[in-house]
Motif scaffolding. Sequence first.
Motif, mmCIF file in Angstrom:
data_model
loop_
_atom_site.group_PDB
_atom_site.id
_atom_site.type_symbol
_atom_site.label_atom_id
_atom_site.label_comp_id
_atom_site.label_asym_id
_atom_site.label_seq_id
_atom_site.Cartn_x
_atom_site.Cartn_y
_atom_site.Cartn_z
ATOM 1 N N PRO A 86 13.988 26.944 -12.880
ATOM 2 C CA PRO A 86 13.852 28.402 -12.971
ATOM 3 C C PRO A 86 12.441 28.802 -13.368
ATOM 4 C CG PRO A 86 14.964 27.555 -14.915
ATOM 5 C CD PRO A 86 14.837 26.402 -13.960
ATOM 6 N N GLN A 87 12.027 29.984 -12.900
ATOM 7 C CA GLN A 87 10.686 30.495 -13.211
ATOM 8 C C GLN A 87 10.791 31.920 -13.780
ATOM 9 O OE1 GLN A 87 7.666 29.106 -13.194
ATOM 10 N NE2 GLN A 87 8.047 27.128 -12.238
ATOM 11 N N GLY A 88 10.351 32.940 -13.023
ATOM 12 C CA GLY A 88 10.219 34.284 -13.562
ATOM 13 C C GLY A 88 11.535 34.958 -13.901
ATOM 14 N N PHE A 117 9.613 33.208 -7.136
ATOM 15 C CA PHE A 117 8.852 32.678 -8.272
ATOM 16 C C PHE A 117 8.752 33.631 -9.453
ATOM 17 C CE2 PHE A 117 5.642 29.963 -10.204
ATOM 18 C CZ PHE A 117 5.957 28.720 -9.676
ATOM 19 N N ASP A 118 8.847 34.927 -9.206
ATOM 20 C CA ASP A 118 8.765 35.870 -10.317
ATOM 21 C C ASP A 118 9.476 37.150 -9.934
ATOM 22 O OD1 ASP A 118 8.145 36.649 -12.873
ATOM 23 O OD2 ASP A 118 6.056 37.166 -12.456
ATOM 24 N N MET A 128 8.130 36.247 -3.521
ATOM 25 C CA MET A 128 8.749 35.191 -2.719
ATOM 26 C C MET A 128 7.648 34.231 -2.256
ATOM 27 S SD MET A 128 12.011 34.689 -2.058
ATOM 28 C CE MET A 128 12.851 36.257 -1.811
ATOM 29 N N ALA A 129 7.286 33.329 -3.159
ATOM 30 C CA ALA A 129 6.114 32.482 -2.956
ATOM 31 C C ALA A 129 6.206 31.620 -1.708
ATOM 32 C CB ALA A 129 5.901 31.596 -4.184
ATOM 33 N N CYS A 170 2.874 34.416 -6.864
ATOM 34 C CA CYS A 170 3.632 33.687 -7.888
ATOM 35 C C CYS A 170 3.893 34.500 -9.153
ATOM 36 C CB CYS A 170 2.905 32.395 -8.269
ATOM 37 S SG CYS A 170 2.981 31.109 -7.007
ATOM 38 N N GLY A 171 3.294 35.677 -9.249
ATOM 39 C CA GLY A 171 3.522 36.527 -10.406
ATOM 40 C C GLY A 171 3.586 37.972 -9.967
#
Length: 438
Positions: free
Chosen positions: A178-180, A236-237, A249-250, A290-291
Amino acid sequence: MRKLEKKYANELAVVGVHSAKFPNEKETSNVDKAVRRYQIEHPVINDGQFKVWQQYSCRAWPTLMFIDPLGNVVGKHEGEMSFEAFDGLISQMVAEYDTQGTLDRRPLPSVYRKPEDTLLSFPGKVLADGPGDRLFIADTNHNRIVVTSLDGAVKQVIGSGVDALTDGDLAGSTFNQPQGMALDGETLYVADTGNHAIRRVDLAAGTVETIAGTGEQGHTREGRGPGRSMEICSPFDLVQHQGSLYIAMAGIHQLWSMDLKDGMIGPFAGTGAEAITDGPLASAELAQPCGITTDGVKLFFADSETSSVRSADIDPAGKVRTIVGLDLFVFGDVDGSDHHVRLQHPIGITHYDGVLYITDTYNHKVKRVLPAMKSAFTVLGNGAAGHVDGPANEAQFSEPSGISFANGKIYIADTNNHAIRVADIESAVVSTLMIEGL
């Protein structure tokens, strides 16, 4: 690739060749950390001088070279390749070389070493909730979300730690890298990157539910559909605004949006082509965002592969604009304004007090970005990779990837240090958060 390695464990030998784009990626110690972060078990060559790249006449990332059991190059593919196509090709090769009697199924020696046992493992993102005295930590390689107080006392752990996609209660549910995260009251949304899914956590009820994604990597770049039936690609975030969830949506170089009322999801900005092209939302081009964050009027995102910070109007008739950053192959570490600014693969971004703060990840720094002035300036970190607390210009980080603000403090996911760092906004002194109860 991981699925192929498991399916053809006795037939397929994989050797990764890392021909780096960014200077930070050429350092063997950083490559080693990346190998452990992504739990890669096959050998990886650090081709920092592009010698292997040149010997095989490579022109694109990625390039796949197919080599027969006798060591002869028998094929080449540039760009991504679907599992289905790859699987069909490998099965044909296995059958052919079995017929020839050249396939050797004896196991190869392994030098794989498991990642070190740390309290957190490559935490990717962090989300601070000042009023609720909560800090949400994406404990990425432990496949879970850790919730602490802002002082580090553990309150909840979301996810069992098993690498899978399972809904249910907090302890029994599972995630995959998991990320963001985005918080709306007692609802936490999670970008479950490795599962290609968006999860909704009801913190009061103690449940986890998948609201978007099927668990399979998707390649759709247009059209909207019900979240649970849409295949998405490496979210990603996240940021939530007025009933919509906006997603970096990286994997397919786009921003997506999801209506939280009807559950419909689809692209919001970007064609899916990898580049840095401004213009109307639908025709702009992004590169591995990514952010993502917002000021309520615009979305701001860290467009990592172009080493840039960009904006996208929330108004569907709006545009994508670049704040700082120039091209896929223009990067560095230079503060200033306009075309003079150089970043190196920024990943984290947040809006605070009218300006943006980013983790300039491969420069091991935190920087302040002023959208109106199109400028960027270092606020934390001396640029060396390390783990050193202290004054802003002496502190050291190692690929920080997440950032959030609460109660006068900056919280930073210091990914390669397996730590959460805290900086006081007024004094700019950096410390390491001591997590207790985990």
